[in-house]
Scaffold this active site. Structure first.
Site, PDB file in Angstrom:
ATOM      1  N   GLU A  96      38.392 -29.222 -40.247  1.00 44.19           N
ATOM      2  CA  GLU A  96      37.306 -28.571 -39.383  1.00 44.19           C
ATOM      3  C   GLU A  96      37.631 -27.198 -38.987  1.00 44.19           C
ATOM      4  OE1 GLU A  96      38.531 -31.287 -36.008  1.00 44.19           O
ATOM      5  OE2 GLU A  96      40.564 -30.467 -35.943  1.00 44.19           O
ATOM      6  N   CYS A 117      37.567 -20.558 -35.113  1.00 45.02           N
ATOM      7  CA  CYS A 117      38.638 -21.167 -35.187  1.00 45.02           C
ATOM      8  C   CYS A 117      38.801 -22.014 -36.608  1.00 45.02           C
ATOM      9  CB  CYS A 117      38.809 -22.031 -34.160  1.00 45.02           C
ATOM     10  SG  CYS A 117      40.470 -23.077 -34.304  1.00 45.02           S
ATOM     11  N   CYS A 124      49.556 -31.871 -40.449  1.00 45.76           N
ATOM     12  CA  CYS A 124      50.491 -30.919 -40.223  1.00 45.76           C
ATOM     13  C   CYS A 124      51.864 -31.496 -40.195  1.00 45.76           C
ATOM     14  CB  CYS A 124      50.367 -29.978 -38.985  1.00 45.76           C
ATOM     15  SG  CYS A 124      51.376 -28.763 -38.478  1.00 45.76           S
ATOM     16  N   CYS A 128      54.945 -31.657 -33.568  1.00 49.79           N
ATOM     17  CA  CYS A 128      54.776 -31.522 -32.164  1.00 49.79           C
ATOM     18  C   CYS A 128      54.320 -32.495 -31.530  1.00 49.79           C
ATOM     19  CB  CYS A 128      54.021 -30.023 -31.713  1.00 49.79           C
ATOM     20  SG  CYS A 128      54.335 -28.688 -32.680  1.00 49.79           S
ATOM     21  N   CYS A 131      50.361 -33.395 -30.221  1.00 50.16           N
ATOM     22  CA  CYS A 131      49.229 -32.642 -31.048  1.00 50.16           C
ATOM     23  C   CYS A 131      48.916 -33.693 -31.793  1.00 50.16           C
ATOM     24  CB  CYS A 131      50.056 -31.523 -31.864  1.00 50.16           C
ATOM     25  SG  CYS A 131      48.511 -30.781 -32.896  1.00 50.16           S
ATOM     26  N   CYS A 355      42.867 -29.192 -31.322  1.00 51.86           N
ATOM     27  CA  CYS A 355      43.550 -29.571 -32.775  1.00 51.86           C
ATOM     28  C   CYS A 355      43.316 -30.882 -33.352  1.00 51.86           C
ATOM     29  CB  CYS A 355      44.932 -29.280 -32.637  1.00 51.86           C
ATOM     30  SG  CYS A 355      45.839 -28.216 -33.211  1.00 51.86           S
TER      31      CYS A 355
HETATM   32  N1  SAH Z   1      49.849 -24.687 -35.788  1.00 52.72           N
HETATM   33  C1  SAH Z   1      49.724 -23.629 -35.284  1.00 52.72           C
HETATM   34  C2  SAH Z   1      48.073 -23.531 -34.988  1.00 52.72           C
HETATM   35  C3  SAH Z   1      47.196 -24.460 -34.626  1.00 52.72           C
HETATM   36  S1  SAH Z   1      47.393 -25.342 -33.263  1.00 52.72           S
HETATM   37  C4  SAH Z   1      50.322 -23.522 -33.842  1.00 52.72           C
HETATM   38  O1  SAH Z   1      50.755 -24.465 -33.392  1.00 52.72           O
HETATM   39  O2  SAH Z   1      50.299 -22.466 -33.154  1.00 52.72           O
HETATM   40  C5  SAH Z   1      46.550 -24.131 -31.934  1.00 52.72           C
HETATM   41  C6  SAH Z   1      46.982 -24.360 -30.630  1.00 52.72           C
HETATM   42  O3  SAH Z   1      46.490 -25.794 -30.147  1.00 52.72           O
HETATM   43  C7  SAH Z   1      48.303 -24.413 -30.527  1.00 52.72           C
HETATM   44  O4  SAH Z   1      48.858 -23.448 -29.343  1.00 52.72           O
HETATM   45  C8  SAH Z   1      48.705 -25.809 -30.194  1.00 52.72           C
HETATM   46  O5  SAH Z   1      49.862 -25.940 -29.527  1.00 52.72           O
HETATM   47  C9  SAH Z   1      47.730 -26.062 -29.355  1.00 52.72           C
HETATM   48  N2  SAH Z   1      47.576 -27.627 -29.102  1.00 52.72           N
HETATM   49  C10 SAH Z   1      47.562 -28.590 -29.871  1.00 52.72           C
HETATM   50  N3  SAH Z   1      47.271 -29.782 -29.483  1.00 52.72           N
HETATM   51  C11 SAH Z   1      46.798 -29.498 -28.106  1.00 52.72           C
HETATM   52  C12 SAH Z   1      46.107 -30.294 -26.920  1.00 52.72           C
HETATM   53  N4  SAH Z   1      46.250 -31.819 -27.240  1.00 52.72           N
HETATM   54  N5  SAH Z   1      45.607 -29.583 -25.929  1.00 52.72           N
HETATM   55  C13 SAH Z   1      45.791 -28.119 -25.931  1.00 52.72           C
HETATM   56  N6  SAH Z   1      46.280 -27.689 -26.880  1.00 52.72           N
HETATM   57  C14 SAH Z   1      46.721 -28.094 -27.957  1.00 52.72           C
HETATM   58 FE1  SF4 Z   2      51.329 -28.440 -36.117  1.00 54.41          FE
HETATM   59 FE2  SF4 Z   2      49.871 -29.177 -34.137  1.00 54.41          FE
HETATM   60 FE3  SF4 Z   2      52.508 -28.369 -34.007  1.00 54.41          FE
HETATM   61 FE4  SF4 Z   2      50.459 -26.654 -34.399  1.00 54.41          FE
HETATM   62  S1  SF4 Z   2      50.688 -27.749 -32.429  1.00 54.41           S
HETATM   63  S2  SF4 Z   2      52.430 -26.671 -35.382  1.00 54.41           S
HETATM   64  S3  SF4 Z   2      49.071 -27.945 -35.672  1.00 54.41           S
HETATM   65  S4  SF4 Z   2      51.823 -30.073 -34.779  1.00 54.41           S
END
Ligand code: SAH
Ligand code: SF4
Length: 376
Positions: A96, A117, A124, A128, A131, A355
């Site tokens: 996406e 974006c 991934c 985390c 996420c 994300c």
């Molecule tokens: N993997 C990279 C970039 C993609 S995630 C990273 O983690 O930085 C982009 C951002 O979205 C990150 O800061 C991530 O922590 C945040 N993110 C992921 N899931 C989210 C959610 N459910 N609500 C708000 N931010 C979220």
């Molecule tokens: Fe991966 Fe989501 Fe963690 Fe970013 S926030 S590193 S996309 S698991």
């Protein structure tokens, strides 16, 4: 897992690599620029659009390269003017790309701030816990051409909206690498893609307006600091102490704050631009005022900007955002001592802009659908 496409994508070629391929066929040196101009400036949709190329060359290009390795399968527009593009790759994986428009006060929508974006992986591996992108693990890295193709698809969409003038990518304010995937875990493809996006023979988009967001892969942050092109850096911090960060981000075990923060400092010192610390606020996880105190000290020490993002709930996960009152109190504590803080009112909430969520839903809606069931 590695995916080998039937043909490499033209959008993954640099001026140098394409020139070398063409020289092997005995083509004159100017051809590579001509072809890239068709792709990025004139937005050719087929090989036959490239009318100033000899027919045999067009035929060879068609046999050798895929013109655009990502097809638009869905474009969802939300009430708050966010576009979410769902793209299908050759192996039917789904990725996406999101366009976020933030209207500016007193001017029309055409003058809104526009950010794109982009994604760098299918799924991934970082795990985390909050996420959606990481829920099913990593399926595969994107190739450079697939990363560039997302931006070209945005251009095509904008072109269709402005039929008389070809929309310039430069009319967008920012590109953020914050979609699906950990960009620095796919370092070589990312750098090659961003080189193409930045180059004058490519999309010509300024590096200072491109932000790479990482969960904190320390050796790769140091490598990025050594690159000649100065992209902007954002760190997904989400915890201001090892105890809190480790609970939600497994990467913190490999690279705790004592390693991460000096690497961020080094990046800042090399490139002279403020680094952004992203901090999603999750109720009862990282929203205590002690965390706010620690975050302020970290930000002050690094001369970093803090971006507070209320957590966007993910179906099936227990995490929630704190109350608006709590969010504001947290922001106020961080903001003391002159630290620059934004509390984001996120755009695109109604179409699951966070994300990975659209892809997940699309796959759930069509069990056994192509591209579904990301597994490593
Ligand atoms: N993997 C990279 C970039 C993609 S995630 C990273 O983690 O930085 C982009 C951002 O979205 C990150 O800061 C991530 O922590 C945040 N993110 C992921 N899931 C989210 C959610 N459910 N609500 C708000 N931010 C979220
Ligand atoms: Fe991966 Fe989501 Fe963690 Fe970013 S926030 S590193 S996309 S698991």
């Amino acid at each position: 897992m590695k995916f080998t496409p039937a043909k490499p994508a033209l959008t993954g070629e640099t001026l140098e690599t394409l020139t070398a391929r063409l020289a092997g066929r005995g083509e004159p040196a100017f051809r590579a620029r001509q072809i890239l101009e068709w792709v990025y400036k004139k937005r050719a949709r087929s090989w036959d659009d490239m009318t100033n190329l000899p027919r045999p060359l067009r035929a060879w290009l068609g046999e050798t390269f895929a013109l655009l390795p990502a097809a638009l399968v869905l474009n969802r527009q939300s009430a708050d003017v966010t576009d979410k593009l769902l793209l299908e790759l050759e192996d039917r994986s789904l990725i996406e790309t999101v366009i976020i428009r933030v209207p500016q006060e007193g001017v029309g929508l055409e003058h809104s701030r526009k950010t794109i974006c982009i994604s760098t992986q299918v799924g991934c591996a970082m795990g985390c816990v909050f996420c959606a992108s990481g829920l099913a693990g990593l399926k595969r890295d994107l190739a450079a051409g697939e990363i560039v193709a997302q931006l070209l698809q945005v251009c095509h969409l904008e072109d269709a909206r402005t039929p008389r003038a070809r929309a310039e990518l430069a009319s967008f304010d920012n590109i953020v690498v914050m979609g699906m995937g950990e960009p620095l875990a796919n370092y070589d493809a990312l750098l090659r893609a961003l080189t193409i996006v930045n180059a004058e023979w490519g999309l010509g988009f300024g590096a200072r307006r491109i932000t790479i967001s990482t969960s904190g892969l320390v050796p790769k942050i140091r490598r990025l600091a050594d690159e000649a092109i100065g992209f902007r850096l954002a760190i997904s911090l989400h915890g201001a102490s090892d105890a809190v960060r480790e609970r939600i981000m497994p990467v913190n075990k490999a690279y705790p704050l004592a390693q991460l923060l000096p690497a961020v400092r080094e990046f800042h010192e090399r490139h002279g631009r403020m680094v952004t610390l992203e901090f999603i606020l999750i109720e009862d996880v990282n929203d205590s005022l002690e965390q706010a105190d620690l975050l302020r000290e970290i930000a002050r020490d690094l001369h970093a900007h803090v971006n507070l993002i209320p957590y966007n709930a993910v179906e099936g996960l227990p995490w929630r955002r704190p109350s608006v009152l709590r969010q504001e109190e947290f922001a106020r504590v961080v903001r003391t001592a002159g630290v620059s803080v934004t509390l984001r009112r996120e755009k695109g909430h109604d179409i699951d802009a966070a994300c990975g969520q659209l892809r997940l839903k699309t796959e759930k809606a069509a069990p056994g659908a192509p591209g579904g069931g990301a597994g490593s």
